[in-house]
Design a protein around this motif. Structure first.
Motif, PDB file in Angstrom:
ATOM      1  N   LEU A  37      -5.057   8.868  -0.869  1.00 25.41           N
ATOM      2  CA  LEU A  37      -4.672  10.265  -1.082  1.00 25.41           C
ATOM      3  C   LEU A  37      -5.495  11.124  -0.141  1.00 25.41           C
ATOM      4  O   LEU A  37      -6.717  10.989  -0.083  1.00 25.41           O
ATOM      5  N   ALA A  38      -4.816  12.014   0.598  1.00 24.76           N
ATOM      6  CA  ALA A  38      -5.503  12.884   1.546  1.00 24.76           C
ATOM      7  C   ALA A  38      -4.964  14.303   1.429  1.00 24.76           C
ATOM      8  O   ALA A  38      -3.785  14.509   1.124  1.00 24.76           O
ATOM      9  N   GLU A  39      -5.817  15.288   1.645  1.00 25.75           N
ATOM     10  CA  GLU A  39      -5.425  16.693   1.645  1.00 25.75           C
ATOM     11  C   GLU A  39      -5.279  17.189   3.078  1.00 25.75           C
ATOM     12  O   GLU A  39      -6.050  16.812   3.958  1.00 25.75           O
ATOM     13  N   ALA A  40      -4.303  18.054   3.299  1.00 26.66           N
ATOM     14  CA  ALA A  40      -4.096  18.636   4.625  1.00 26.66           C
ATOM     15  C   ALA A  40      -3.166  19.832   4.503  1.00 26.66           C
ATOM     16  O   ALA A  40      -2.595  20.095   3.431  1.00 26.66           O
ATOM     17  N   HIS A  41      -2.991  20.563   5.600  1.00 26.50           N
ATOM     18  CA  HIS A  41      -2.022  21.647   5.648  1.00 26.50           C
ATOM     19  C   HIS A  41      -0.610  21.072   5.642  1.00 26.50           C
ATOM     20  O   HIS A  41      -0.391  19.912   6.012  1.00 26.50           O
ATOM     21  N   GLY A  97       2.828  13.710   9.251  1.00 27.79           N
ATOM     22  CA  GLY A  97       2.472  12.400   8.720  1.00 27.79           C
ATOM     23  C   GLY A  97       3.655  11.681   8.097  1.00 27.79           C
ATOM     24  O   GLY A  97       3.803  10.466   8.236  1.00 27.79           O
ATOM     25  N   LEU A  98       4.506  12.439   7.406  1.00 28.51           N
ATOM     26  CA  LEU A  98       5.710  11.843   6.819  1.00 28.51           C
ATOM     27  C   LEU A  98       6.656  11.358   7.904  1.00 28.51           C
ATOM     28  O   LEU A  98       7.189  10.242   7.831  1.00 28.51           O
ATOM     29  N   ARG A  99       6.887  12.192   8.902  1.00 33.49           N
ATOM     30  CA  ARG A  99       7.809  11.816   9.973  1.00 33.49           C
ATOM     31  C   ARG A  99       7.333  10.580  10.728  1.00 33.49           C
ATOM     32  O   ARG A  99       8.131   9.741  11.136  1.00 33.49           O
ATOM     33  N   ALA A 100       6.006  10.476  10.910  1.00 31.36           N
ATOM     34  CA  ALA A 100       5.456   9.346  11.654  1.00 31.36           C
ATOM     35  C   ALA A 100       5.391   8.072  10.822  1.00 31.36           C
ATOM     36  O   ALA A 100       5.137   6.994  11.357  1.00 31.36           O
ATOM     37  N   GLY A 101       5.610   8.206   9.515  1.00 34.12           N
ATOM     38  CA  GLY A 101       5.525   7.044   8.645  1.00 34.12           C
ATOM     39  C   GLY A 101       4.117   6.752   8.170  1.00 34.12           C
ATOM     40  O   GLY A 101       3.878   5.740   7.499  1.00 34.12           O
ATOM     41  N   ASP A 102       3.149   7.631   8.497  1.00 37.61           N
ATOM     42  CA  ASP A 102       1.778   7.430   8.030  1.00 37.61           C
ATOM     43  C   ASP A 102       1.655   7.739   6.539  1.00 37.61           C
ATOM     44  O   ASP A 102       0.775   7.204   5.863  1.00 37.61           O
ATOM     45  N   LEU A 103       2.509   8.636   6.046  1.00 40.04           N
ATOM     46  CA  LEU A 103       2.530   8.990   4.632  1.00 40.04           C
ATOM     47  C   LEU A 103       3.857   8.564   4.022  1.00 40.04           C
ATOM     48  O   LEU A 103       4.909   8.674   4.659  1.00 40.04           O
ATOM     49  N   ASP A 104       3.808   8.099   2.789  1.00 40.40           N
ATOM     50  CA  ASP A 104       5.032   7.750   2.068  1.00 40.40           C
ATOM     51  C   ASP A 104       5.563   8.928   1.266  1.00 40.40           C
ATOM     52  O   ASP A 104       6.776   9.079   1.097  1.00 40.40           O
ATOM     53  N   LEU A 105       4.667   9.769   0.777  1.00 40.04           N
ATOM     54  CA  LEU A 105       5.020  10.886  -0.100  1.00 40.04           C
ATOM     55  C   LEU A 105       4.008  11.989   0.111  1.00 40.04           C
ATOM     56  O   LEU A 105       2.820  11.719   0.344  1.00 40.04           O
ATOM     57  N   ALA A 106       4.464  13.250   0.042  1.00 39.44           N
ATOM     58  CA  ALA A 106       3.529  14.361   0.186  1.00 39.44           C
ATOM     59  C   ALA A 106       3.998  15.554  -0.633  1.00 39.44           C
ATOM     60  O   ALA A 106       5.200  15.754  -0.827  1.00 39.44           O
ATOM     61  N   ILE A 107       3.037  16.326  -1.110  1.00 42.30           N
ATOM     62  CA  ILE A 107       3.319  17.604  -1.755  1.00 42.30           C
ATOM     63  C   ILE A 107       3.096  18.672  -0.707  1.00 42.30           C
ATOM     64  O   ILE A 107       1.971  18.863  -0.228  1.00 42.30           O
ATOM     65  N   VAL A 108       4.166  19.364  -0.303  1.00 44.84           N
ATOM     66  CA  VAL A 108       4.081  20.342   0.770  1.00 44.84           C
ATOM     67  C   VAL A 108       4.712  21.660   0.337  1.00 44.84           C
ATOM     68  O   VAL A 108       5.530  21.710  -0.576  1.00 44.84           O
ATOM     69  N   SER A 109       4.310  22.710   1.027  1.00 46.00           N
ATOM     70  CA  SER A 109       4.875  24.032   0.795  1.00 46.00           C
ATOM     71  C   SER A 109       5.917  24.312   1.865  1.00 46.00           C
ATOM     72  O   SER A 109       5.647  24.148   3.060  1.00 46.00           O
ATOM     73  N   VAL A 110       7.117  24.724   1.437  1.00 44.78           N
ATOM     74  CA  VAL A 110       8.213  24.968   2.379  1.00 44.78           C
ATOM     75  C   VAL A 110       8.893  26.283   2.045  1.00 44.78           C
ATOM     76  O   VAL A 110       8.677  26.868   0.982  1.00 44.78           O
ATOM     77  N   ARG A 112       0.850  -1.181   0.000  1.00 45.05           N
ATOM     78  CA  ARG A 112       0.000   0.000   0.000  1.00 45.05           C
ATOM     79  C   ARG A 112       0.881   1.224   0.000  1.00 45.05           C
ATOM     80  O   ARG A 112       2.047   1.180   0.395  1.00 45.05           O
ATOM     81  N   VAL A 113       0.332   2.330  -0.442  1.00 43.02           N
ATOM     82  CA  VAL A 113       1.072   3.577  -0.466  1.00 43.02           C
ATOM     83  C   VAL A 113       0.115   4.694  -0.065  1.00 43.02           C
ATOM     84  O   VAL A 113      -1.051   4.710  -0.479  1.00 43.02           O
ATOM     85  N   ALA A 114       0.604   5.605   0.779  1.00 44.80           N
ATOM     86  CA  ALA A 114      -0.213   6.709   1.279  1.00 44.80           C
ATOM     87  C   ALA A 114       0.414   8.034   0.848  1.00 44.80           C
ATOM     88  O   ALA A 114       1.593   8.281   1.089  1.00 44.80           O
ATOM     89  N   VAL A 115      -0.392   8.866   0.216  1.00 45.47           N
ATOM     90  CA  VAL A 115       0.077  10.139  -0.337  1.00 45.47           C
ATOM     91  C   VAL A 115      -0.722  11.274   0.283  1.00 45.47           C
ATOM     92  O   VAL A 115      -1.932  11.157   0.501  1.00 45.47           O
ATOM     93  N   GLY A 116      -0.046  12.377   0.576  1.00 48.72           N
ATOM     94  CA  GLY A 116      -0.712  13.569   1.074  1.00 48.72           C
ATOM     95  C   GLY A 116      -0.402  14.753   0.189  1.00 48.72           C
ATOM     96  O   GLY A 116       0.605  14.771  -0.512  1.00 48.72           O
ATOM     97  N   THR A 117      -1.261  15.751   0.221  1.00 49.08           N
ATOM     98  CA  THR A 117      -1.035  16.929  -0.608  1.00 49.08           C
ATOM     99  C   THR A 117      -1.703  18.157  -0.013  1.00 49.08           C
ATOM    100  O   THR A 117      -2.730  18.045   0.672  1.00 49.08           O
TER     101      THR A 117
END
Length: 297
Positions: free
Chosen positions: A123-127, A134-147, A92-97
């Motif tokens: 796929l889930a949306e969040a801030h 989520g990435l640090r906890a390992g709940d997400l494998d990949l995310a599109i984030v603003s930095v 399985r793979v979990a993606v955030g954006t």
């Protein structure tokens, strides 16, 4: 020659004791002795010197030991490769954006699904802040984030876009005739921004604090489209990525911010040590290739 014979031999060589080697291999001690005797008969040489209180390697044993270890390592590597393939094919793979961007996530996930149809994709949306957690906890494998200029600790990334954040105002706003303004110009003025926890809002709060004031947020919304609409109706100054504001040039004027400039980066992000799931690691490879292809186009 059997793998278990090599495993028992390596265990005895490292433990220097048959009993401890048997405990390590979870078998009875006589079984360890019998299998090593069979190995010695097959090789035609004694591998262990049993004459003293402890067990020592003979000259032949010293010569055989590195090959035995290498054979066991090769088998372990083969098992790992099969486990990786199985995990990728049926994992399985979990993606955030973040909520608004120009990344074709659907195309990325569709191509991945076509090649690996048995992998479950979420796929889930969040801030951005929540996605980083989520990435640090390992709940997400990949995310599109603003930095900003730096990426949060513990993450690796590939830049998707890097562009200025502008002050977007209605055509009849007093700032509309300006090409550029200083950040201090925003002091005390009603601003329209994304909420706390988003990358854009973090950039704004940090920049304003650096020059000695807190932004006056008159309106807050979770979607850039809403910010743009509020600004177009004269309700304040919207802080938006430049490319987003320019797509609404018929209703908004994009005024550059300088001294200091505000910039926002959108990135594909993942844990620095890599996603734990094989499918996640494969998706990261594809996301990096997608971002690099877009930048070189």
């Amino acid at each position: 020659m059997e793998l278990r014979q090599l495993a028992y031999f390596v265990a005895v060589a490292e433990e220097r004791n048959f009993t401890r080697a048997a405990e390590r291999e979870h078998v009875a001690q006589p079984g360890v002795s019998a299998q090593i005797r069979r190995l010695e008969r097959e090789l035609g040489q004694e591998l262990l010197d049993r004459s003293g209180r402890g067990v020592r390697l003979t000259e032949a044993g010293e010569a055989v030991l590195p090959y035995a270890r290498a054979a066991l390592a090769a088998v372990e590597g083969a098992r790992f490769a099969v486990d990786e393939l199985t995990g990728l094919m049926r994992g399985r793979v979990a993606v955030g954006t973040v909520t608004s961007h120009n990344v074709d996530v659907a195309a990325l996930l569709a191509a991945f699904h076509e090649d690996h149809p048995a992998v479950d994709i979420t796929l889930a949306e969040a801030h951005s802040d929540a996605l980083v957690d989520g990435l640090r906890a390992g709940d997400l494998d990949l995310a599109i984030v603003s930095v900003g200029k730096t990426v949060p600790d513990g993450l690796d990334y590939e830049v998707v876009t890097d562009q200025p954040i502008v002050a977007a105002v209605a055509p009849d706003h007093e700032l509309a005739p300006h090409d550029t303004i200083s950040l201090d110009t925003l002091r005390g003025r009603p601003l329209i921004s994304l909420p706390r926890g988003t990358g854009l809002r973090t950039r704004l709060d940090e920049a304003c604090a650096a020059v000695g004031f807190a932004p006056r947020i008159a309106f807050e919304a979770g979607a850039p489209e809403v910010l743009a609409e509020l600004a177009a109706r004269g309700l304040g100054i919207a802080l938006l990525p430049r490319s987003f504001a320019l797509t609404r040039a018929d209703r908004l004027c994009a005024v550059a911010i300088e001294r200091p400039a505000l910039r926002g980066r959108l990135v594909f992000a993942w844990r620095a040590d890599g996603p734990a799931r094989p499918a996640g690691r494969e998706l990261v490879v594809r996301a990096r290739a997608m971002a690099r292809a877009a930048k070189s186009a």
